[in-house]
Enzyme design. Structure first.
Site, short mmCIF file in Angstrom:
data_model
loop_
_atom_site.label_atom_id
_atom_site.label_comp_id
_atom_site.label_asym_id
_atom_site.label_seq_id
_atom_site.Cartn_x
_atom_site.Cartn_y
_atom_site.Cartn_z
N LYS A 198 18.29 63.07 71.08
CA LYS A 198 19.36 62.23 70.54
C LYS A 198 20.18 63.08 69.57
CE LYS A 198 20.18 58.26 67.43
NZ LYS A 198 19.66 57.01 66.83
N ASP B 215 25.28 58.78 61.75
CA ASP B 215 25.19 57.40 62.22
C ASP B 215 25.52 56.43 61.09
OD1 ASP B 215 24.62 54.97 63.39
OD2 ASP B 215 22.44 55.27 63.46
N LYS C 6 26.15 50.15 58.52
CA LYS C 6 24.95 50.14 57.68
C LYS C 6 25.35 49.97 56.22
CE LYS C 6 22.31 53.52 60.46
NZ LYS C 6 21.15 52.74 60.90
N GLU D 210 22.94 52.65 68.74
CA GLU D 210 23.80 53.55 69.51
C GLU D 210 23.04 54.69 70.20
OE1 GLU D 210 23.13 53.96 66.36
OE2 GLU D 210 22.53 56.05 66.49
N ARG E 163 20.21 54.83 71.85
CA ARG E 163 19.75 54.50 73.20
C ARG E 163 20.93 54.47 74.18
NH1 ARG E 163 17.37 48.86 71.18
NH2 ARG E 163 17.26 50.15 69.30
N1 BES Z 1 19.33 56.12 63.70
C1 BES Z 1 18.87 54.79 63.57
C2 BES Z 1 17.34 54.72 63.42
C3 BES Z 1 16.76 55.30 62.16
C4 BES Z 1 16.55 54.50 61.06
C5 BES Z 1 16.39 56.63 62.12
C6 BES Z 1 16.00 55.04 59.91
C7 BES Z 1 15.83 57.16 60.99
C8 BES Z 1 15.64 56.37 59.87
C9 BES Z 1 19.26 53.96 64.78
O1 BES Z 1 20.44 54.33 65.40
C10 BES Z 1 19.43 52.56 64.33
O2 BES Z 1 20.34 52.32 63.56
N2 BES Z 1 18.58 51.66 64.81
C11 BES Z 1 18.63 50.29 64.46
C12 BES Z 1 18.47 49.49 65.72
C13 BES Z 1 18.79 48.02 65.58
C14 BES Z 1 20.26 47.82 65.24
C15 BES Z 1 18.44 47.32 66.85
C16 BES Z 1 17.47 50.02 63.50
O3 BES Z 1 16.41 50.61 63.65
O4 BES Z 1 17.66 49.24 62.57
ZN ZN Z 2 21.05 56.30 65.13
MN MN Z 3 22.15 53.35 64.50
#
Ligand code: BES
Ligand code: ZN
Ligand code: MN
Length: 486
Positions: free
Chosen positions: A251, A256, A263, A335, A337
């Site tokens: 990835k 992000d 966020k 995003e 995935r």
């Molecule tokens: N990059 C994040 C996941 C992440 C979170 C990595 C904390 C490292 C530390 C990913 O893109 C994300 O934002 N995932 C969301 C998914 C949700 C919106 C379904 C999450 O985990 O909250």
């Molecule tokens: Zn992410």
């Molecule tokens: Mn994300």
């Protein structure tokens, strides 16, 4: 840093010597000859037992010289594995670095292939620092540990250990670069440069080619940013017939922000690390060019920046991935995935038998397993077990999570497209893995590592410093070398 196998005698070297000791076991002190008694007394006075992750410094006046010894704990003899040696070596080199020594000698008893390699890796990983942006005061020279000599090590495997650890440190350097320095274009450039330098193939697809190839998923995630996305395909080809063809997919979100589902500040912080999987891919490819295994390896990642803007993709959007399946966007912050949908579809067309993907995919995985363990998901239990057992050696903690919950799977099948990009709060790491599985080609064995926790650390420990860890690099390399030996 220079690491070499080299015999030495206590009387002959003036530089510090690190001696590894098992818990409540002083056998390795015999190496000190006539100095043994004194060192032992000092260690007892300090109450040093030899527990894992402990170090005691002993300074003695021998003749006119001050001699420094580091006693480093390996933990209980029956429990100590190769990672105990890696950790001990890292502690010793971290400390020697801090004490401003240029040279360190290590005595760790009798060493086999694996232990020689682990000690080498520990020394190089332990002395890693990311301080390039700290302005030096005028005339300030930083004294760094420059050479480590390991008594009784196998010199060929020391070389292998160096390649492993340098690849991991290289990955850490990339992960630690912020989003204003590494964006999708510069990340692709770095891959290209590594490929040129090491004689690998590398093709970079720009935003126009991404759309022409049918990668609407990667394009959608990337199009909200002022810096357009890139798709990168690196190849290591061995001479002669490869034993197997595999792909490593990462990835590669250079930042992000969450996109329109933005966020909050606390969660956005550290999201420069969302490219850790891609950085691991580049590190692995670099190492393969030096290790030359008899395996064909495709290193693949989509690089994008997830930003909110007038051109950003939206919740409710329905987009088509390269394999023809449609994705309905529930949340633009899921995003990774979406970009991986295209990367996995692409990798599946290369005629590979196996794919490993690494992704900082879900916060849910960290809720389930904590920050230090990666989630492992697979469509082939045997493949999964192989990776898990290697992870026990490398110290890269992984734990398998299930993919056979039919009702959970239905959550990503709801909505108006073939799949929905979020399955809700519960089992979030699992539904993310199930989403990815939709884009893995028929008959391909696949392991997905959710490295959201261990890819980046808030605090240093053992051989890690704060920040990017390069997690996954060594386990993947071990696996590829194992395929090569089959
Ligand atoms: N990059 C994040 C996941 C992440 C979170 C990595 C904390 C490292 C530390 C990913 O893109 C994300 O934002 N995932 C969301 C998914 C949700 C919106 C379904 C999450 O985990 O909250
Ligand atoms: Zn992410
Ligand atoms: Mn994300």
């Amino acid at each position: 840093m220079k690491v070499e196998a080299r015999e030495f005698k206590v009387e002959e070297v003036k530089e510090p010597i690190a001696i590894f000791l098992f818990e409540d076991d002083r056998e390795n002190l015999n190496f000190l000859g006539s100095l043994r008694g004194q060192v032992e007394k000092m260690l007892s006075a300090e109450d040093f037992k030899g527990k894992e992750e402990t170090l005691a410094k002993v300074s003695l006046l021998v003749g006119d010289d001050v001699r420094v010894f580091y006693a480093v704990g390996l933990g209980k003899k029956e429990k100590a594995g190769e990672d105990s040696y890696r950790i001990a070596s890292a502690l010793a080199s971290k400390r020697a670095n801090k004490d401003k020594f240029k040279t360190l000698h290590i005595y760790a008893g009798s060493l086999d292939y694996r232990l020689s390699k682990a000690i080498t890796e520990g020394a190089i990983l332990g002395s890693y620092r990311f301080d390039k942006y700290k302005t030096k005061k005028e005339g300030e020279k930083d004294q760094k540990l420059e050479e480590v000599y390991i008594h009784g090590a196998d010199s060929r495997t020391v070389e292998v250990g160096k390649v492993f650890a340098q690849a991991q440190n290289f990955t850490r350097d990339l992960v630690n670069e912020p989003g204003n320095v590494i964006n999708p274009i510069s990340l692709a450039d770095i891959a290209q440069r590594v490929a040129q330098e090491y004689g690998l193939e590398c093709k970079v697809y720009d935003e126009k080619e991404i759309q022409e190839m049918g990668m609407q998923a990667l394009w959608s995630v990337g199009k909200g940013s002022a810096t357009p996305p890139r798709f990168v395909h690196m190849v290591y080809r061995p001479q002669g017939e490869p034993k197997e063809k595999i792909a490593i997919v990462g990835k590669g979100l250079t930042f992000d922000s969450g996109g329109l589902n933005i966020k909050t500040g606390d969660y956005m912080r550290t999201m420069k690390m969302d490219k850790s999987g891609a950085c691991a891919v580049i590190g692995i490819m670099k190492a393969l060019a030096q290790l030359k295994p008899q395996v064909e390896v495709h290193g693949i990642f989509g690089a994008a920046e997830n930003m909110p803007s007038g051109t950003a993709y939206r919740p409710d959007d329905i987009i088509r991935a390269m394999n023809g399946k449609t994705i309905e966007i529930d949340n633009t912050d899921a995003e990774g995935r979406v970009t991986l949908a295209d990367a996995l579809s692409y990798a599946s067309k290369l005629g590979v038998s196996r794919i490993i993907d690494m992704a900082t995919l879900t916060g849910a995985c960290m809720v389930a397993l904590g920050e230090y363990t990666a989630g492992l998901f697979t469509n082939d239990d045997e493949f999964g077990e192989e990776i898990l057992s290697l992870s026990k050696l490398t110290g890269e903690g992984m734990w398998k999570l299930p993919m056979d919950d039919k009702r959970l799977r239905e959550k990503i099948k709801k909505g108006e497209g073939d799949v929905l990009n979020s399955g809700g709060r519960y089992g979030g790491a699992i539904t993310a893995a199930m989403f990815l599985e939709e884009f893995v080609g028929e008959g391909i064995k696949w392991v997905h590592l959710d490295i959201a926790g261990p890819a980046h650390l808030r605090e240093e420990f053992s051989y890690y410093s704060k920040g990017g860890t390069g997690f996954g690099v060594r386990t993947c390399l071990e696996y590829i070398l194992k395929l090569s030996e089959r």
